[in-house]
Enzyme design. Structure first.
Site, PDB file in Angstrom:
ATOM      1  N   ARG A  87       0.842  -1.197   0.000  1.00 52.27           N
ATOM      2  CA  ARG A  87       0.000   0.000   0.000  1.00 52.27           C
ATOM      3  C   ARG A  87       0.872   1.241   0.000  1.00 52.27           C
ATOM      4  O   ARG A  87       1.825   1.355   0.763  1.00 52.27           O
ATOM      5  CB  ARG A  87      -0.914   0.020   1.223  1.00 52.27           C
ATOM      6  CG  ARG A  87      -1.839   1.232   1.190  1.00 52.27           C
ATOM      7  CD  ARG A  87      -2.944   1.151   2.184  1.00 52.27           C
ATOM      8  NE  ARG A  87      -3.801   2.316   2.082  1.00 52.27           N
ATOM      9  CZ  ARG A  87      -4.820   2.542   2.869  1.00 52.27           C
ATOM     10  NH1 ARG A  87      -5.130   1.679   3.818  1.00 52.27           N
ATOM     11  NH2 ARG A  87      -5.551   3.628   2.714  1.00 52.27           N
ATOM     12  N   ASP A 103      -8.034  -1.106   9.390  1.00 50.21           N
ATOM     13  CA  ASP A 103      -8.645  -0.034  10.177  1.00 50.21           C
ATOM     14  C   ASP A 103      -8.757  -0.465  11.630  1.00 50.21           C
ATOM     15  O   ASP A 103      -9.254  -1.562  11.925  1.00 50.21           O
ATOM     16  CB  ASP A 103     -10.047   0.299   9.663  1.00 50.21           C
ATOM     17  CG  ASP A 103     -10.025   1.055   8.343  1.00 50.21           C
ATOM     18  OD1 ASP A 103      -9.093   1.857   8.135  1.00 50.21           O
ATOM     19  OD2 ASP A 103     -10.941   0.848   7.536  1.00 50.21           O
TER      20      ASP A 103
END
Length: 172
Positions: A87, A103
């Site tokens: 990412r 998250d």
């Protein structure tokens, strides 16, 4: 390890989605004072945010977190893992495709709102792709809140109940 319980959501819609999710959990479970206690089934979910992209795979996990780990430190470790799995936040489109999205949803009873972290996660109660898997790993207190919400949503489809491969002691 005495500390608190934390809950995370994980998603991926690029590359080897399932392997990425399970690999990220394995790495997270190797972090100091972090234990992956339970992992939900994996769900295939429609993307949110209006950007054209492939479907996601999502899951939730319950973590045991030692006293030495702050919410900010756990978030930092999760972002390090995201980077390790490819990412690159600097170049991504908001709510666009990504190799890995981790998250932090809840960290014990901590409530905070800073530039880098908001707890509880501000949009978790609006997202079926978070709530449906979260119900599977929630402890009693949280489960009571989740039981008031719908258990199904057409945008969230069971993908796999086999989450073996993440390597934790609490592996399903």
């Amino acid at each position: 390890m005495s500390g608190c319980v934390a809950y995370i959501s994980a998603g991926s819609n690029l590359g080897g989605r399932e392997a990425t999710l399970l690999g990220a959990l394995r790495v997270l479970g190797e972090a100091t004072d972090v234990r992956v206690d339970a992992v939900s089934a994996i769900y295939e979910t429609d993307p949110v945010g209006g950007v054209e992209q492939p479907a996601y795979l999502n899951l939730a996990a319950r973590l045991g977190v030692g006293r030495s780990v702050s919410p900010e430190a756990l978030l930092g470790e999760m972002q390090r893992i995201e980077r390790a799995f490819g990412r690159c936040r600097e170049n991504e489109v908001r709510w666009g495709p990504r190799t890995l999205d981790l998250d932090l949803l809840l960290f014990g009873d901590v409530e905070c709102a800073s530039e880098t972290l908001a707890l509880p996660h501000p949009r978790m109660w609006e997202r079926a792709f978070v709530l449906i898997p979260l119900r599977e790993v929630a402890e009693v207190g949280l489960l009571g809140k989740l039981d008031q919400l719908s258990r199904t949503d057409p945008s969230v489809r069971l993908f796999s109940v086999n989450t073996r491969g993440w390597g934790g002691a609490g592996e399903r």
